[in-house]
Enzyme design. Structure first.
Site, PDB file in Angstrom:
ATOM      1  N   GLU A  98       6.978  -2.441 -10.975  1.00  0.00           N
ATOM      2  CA  GLU A  98       7.058  -1.252 -10.234  1.00  0.00           C
ATOM      3  C   GLU A  98       6.555  -1.293  -8.809  1.00  0.00           C
ATOM      4  O   GLU A  98       7.143  -0.308  -8.094  1.00  0.00           O
ATOM      5  CB  GLU A  98       6.227  -0.251 -11.383  1.00  0.00           C
ATOM      6  CG  GLU A  98       6.735  -0.083 -12.603  1.00  0.00           C
ATOM      7  CD  GLU A  98       5.733   0.626 -13.502  1.00  0.00           C
ATOM      8  OE1 GLU A  98       6.087   1.205 -14.385  1.00  0.00           O
ATOM      9  OE2 GLU A  98       4.478   0.272 -13.481  1.00  0.00           O
ATOM     10  N   GLN A  99       5.704  -2.213  -8.567  1.00  0.00           N
ATOM     11  CA  GLN A  99       5.101  -2.263  -7.261  1.00  0.00           C
ATOM     12  C   GLN A  99       6.109  -3.028  -6.361  1.00  0.00           C
ATOM     13  O   GLN A  99       6.364  -2.422  -4.968  1.00  0.00           O
ATOM     14  CB  GLN A  99       3.834  -3.286  -7.169  1.00  0.00           C
ATOM     15  CG  GLN A  99       3.170  -3.411  -5.896  1.00  0.00           C
ATOM     16  CD  GLN A  99       2.501  -2.111  -5.607  1.00  0.00           C
ATOM     17  OE1 GLN A  99       2.144  -1.137  -6.030  1.00  0.00           O
ATOM     18  NE2 GLN A  99       2.542  -1.535  -3.917  1.00  0.00           N
ATOM     19  N   ALA A 113       1.505  -1.960  -0.839  1.00  0.00           N
ATOM     20  CA  ALA A 113       1.484  -3.392  -0.555  1.00  0.00           C
ATOM     21  C   ALA A 113       2.372  -3.863  -1.323  1.00  0.00           C
ATOM     22  O   ALA A 113       3.292  -3.456  -2.069  1.00  0.00           O
ATOM     23  CB  ALA A 113       0.028  -3.579  -1.727  1.00  0.00           C
ATOM     24  N   HIS A 120      -3.360  -1.649  -7.670  1.00  0.00           N
ATOM     25  CA  HIS A 120      -2.989  -0.924  -8.892  1.00  0.00           C
ATOM     26  C   HIS A 120      -2.488  -1.846 -10.009  1.00  0.00           C
ATOM     27  O   HIS A 120      -2.424  -1.288 -11.046  1.00  0.00           O
ATOM     28  CB  HIS A 120      -1.947  -0.174  -8.164  1.00  0.00           C
ATOM     29  CG  HIS A 120      -2.234   1.115  -7.204  1.00  0.00           C
ATOM     30  ND1 HIS A 120      -2.804   2.294  -7.900  1.00  0.00           N
ATOM     31  CD2 HIS A 120      -2.287   1.182  -5.999  1.00  0.00           C
ATOM     32  CE1 HIS A 120      -3.374   2.864  -7.080  1.00  0.00           C
ATOM     33  NE2 HIS A 120      -2.989   2.478  -6.067  1.00  0.00           N
ATOM     34  N   ASP A 127      -5.221   6.137  -7.385  1.00  0.00           N
ATOM     35  CA  ASP A 127      -5.295   7.050  -6.200  1.00  0.00           C
ATOM     36  C   ASP A 127      -5.384   8.624  -6.581  1.00  0.00           C
ATOM     37  O   ASP A 127      -4.639   9.040  -7.730  1.00  0.00           O
ATOM     38  CB  ASP A 127      -3.818   7.243  -5.686  1.00  0.00           C
ATOM     39  CG  ASP A 127      -3.544   6.043  -5.000  1.00  0.00           C
ATOM     40  OD1 ASP A 127      -4.333   5.196  -4.421  1.00  0.00           O
ATOM     41  OD2 ASP A 127      -2.283   5.616  -5.124  1.00  0.00           O
ATOM     42  N   GLU A 165      -7.317   4.866   3.260  1.00  0.00           N
ATOM     43  CA  GLU A 165      -6.881   5.660   2.072  1.00  0.00           C
ATOM     44  C   GLU A 165      -8.131   6.284   1.435  1.00  0.00           C
ATOM     45  O   GLU A 165      -8.539   5.756   0.542  1.00  0.00           O
ATOM     46  CB  GLU A 165      -5.930   4.877   1.258  1.00  0.00           C
ATOM     47  CG  GLU A 165      -4.519   4.150   1.679  1.00  0.00           C
ATOM     48  CD  GLU A 165      -3.828   3.830   0.759  1.00  0.00           C
ATOM     49  OE1 GLU A 165      -4.031   3.415  -0.515  1.00  0.00           O
ATOM     50  OE2 GLU A 165      -2.693   3.400   1.276  1.00  0.00           O
ATOM     51  N   TRP A 167      -8.492   8.450  -0.782  1.00  0.00           N
ATOM     52  CA  TRP A 167      -8.011   8.649  -2.091  1.00  0.00           C
ATOM     53  C   TRP A 167      -7.917   7.430  -3.017  1.00  0.00           C
ATOM     54  O   TRP A 167      -7.790   7.665  -4.223  1.00  0.00           O
ATOM     55  CB  TRP A 167      -6.781   9.464  -2.067  1.00  0.00           C
ATOM     56  CG  TRP A 167      -5.479   8.918  -1.542  1.00  0.00           C
ATOM     57  CD1 TRP A 167      -4.768   7.632  -2.042  1.00  0.00           C
ATOM     58  CD2 TRP A 167      -5.086   8.637  -0.339  1.00  0.00           C
ATOM     59  NE1 TRP A 167      -3.897   7.062  -1.217  1.00  0.00           N
ATOM     60  CE2 TRP A 167      -3.948   8.040  -0.262  1.00  0.00           C
ATOM     61  CE3 TRP A 167      -5.426   9.474   1.005  1.00  0.00           C
ATOM     62  CZ2 TRP A 167      -3.309   7.533   1.187  1.00  0.00           C
ATOM     63  CZ3 TRP A 167      -4.816   9.398   2.081  1.00  0.00           C
ATOM     64  CH2 TRP A 167      -3.646   8.309   2.302  1.00  0.00           C
TER      65      TRP A 167
HETATM   66 ZN   LIG Z   1      -3.685   3.131  -4.089  1.00  0.00          ZN
END
Ligand SMILES: [Zn+2]
Length: 274
Positions: A98-99, A113, A120, A127, A165, A167
């Site tokens: 998925e990344q 990334a 993640h 997030d 970031e 979040w």
């Molecule tokens: Zn993130």
């Protein structure tokens, strides 16, 4: 809490304390643009729990979070609500595949990334949707009380390799979260000071070539392409769009590397987004 989540900052001051003596000396994954997960395509599998976007356990929830992080996240979001901030979960666990898809389809440079390098993939990074500046401030002040650290705070892009970031939080357990909050430092800085706390892979076992280090012509000093700062981060290419923090990219000088700089006097110099 699991051993991994509670890896303690040893009470003693010796940097070697804990790694061999502590019964729960599991390491935290140390990932950044140059460092991969110890097993590049690591998947937490059965440790993942499903939550809805308010943080409530829900077998049909779309968000998957590591079990320890999920319990802490539910508490964090409840406390935020009580304080008047309606935070939701935007994104949580993403597998290596998925990344890889997120990285390939992301148009904004430096925003995602590379696969094998993302927090993640642990299931412990989340997030949040933060509706207001007050919510951003609340999270910055209180996340550590629930065992979370802010991985990418403002002004630390050269250290973390990623744009700010506010979040993005990662569950690291109460002790490490409190320590980082007290020092005002990032997990990356803690790992650099105490490498025995972190565990990284070489990226050589990554399924996709895009996960491996490459800098090309870009040097450690770095360069600006418009508002985008690119540099060689420990042997891996890093890119940060300074304009997301309303900053210009300031080219390297004899004494200083390229960096996101202070906002320019003319208000129209930096492009503002979000
Ligand atoms: Zn993130």
């Amino acid at each position: 809490m699991s051993c991994a989540a509670t890896t303690a900052i040893a009470a003693g001051s010796s940097p070697d304390a804990g790694s061999s003596e502590a019964p729960h000396a599991a390491h935290l994954a140390w990932v950044n643009p140059a460092r991969c997960h110890p097993s590049c395509a690591f998947d937490p599998g059965a440790r993942l729990q499903r939550l809805d976007d308010r943080g409530a356990p829900n077998p049909r929830g779309k968000l998957r979070v590591d079990a320890d992080a999920a319990a802490a996240l539910t508490k964090l979001l409840a406390a935020a609500r009580e304080a008047g901030h309606k935070m939701r979960i935007n994104s949580a666990f993403r597998s290596y595949r998925e990344q890889a898809r997120v990285f390939r389809t992301m148009k904004e440079r430096g925003r995602a990334a590379r696969p094998g390098h993302s927090e993640h993939q642990l299931g412990t990074a989340i997030d949040l949707k933060l509706p207001t500046t007050a919510a951003i401030d609340w999270l910055g002040e209180h996340a550590f009380e629930y065992g979370f650290a802010l991985s990418y705070p403002p002004g630390k892009q050269r250290v973390t390799g990623y744009r700010p970031e506010p979040w993005h939080i990662r569950f690291v357990g109460d002790e490490i979260a409190a320590e980082l909050h007290r020092r005002g430092s990032t997990l990356e800085e803690l790992f650099r000071a105490r490498p025995e706390l972190g565990e990284s892979g070489t990226c050589q076992d990554c399924p996709a070539a895009i996960s491996r280090k490459v800098c090309g012509k870009i040097t450690e000093t770095g360069a600006c392409e418009g508002p985008v700062l690119t540099w060689c981060y420990d042997g891996a290419l890093a890119a940060v769009d300074c304009s997301v923090s309303e900053q210009p990219c300031v080219a390297a000088t004899a004494g200083a590397p390229a960096e996101c700089g202070p906002p320019q006097p003319k208000g129209d110099a930096a492009v503002t987004r979000e």
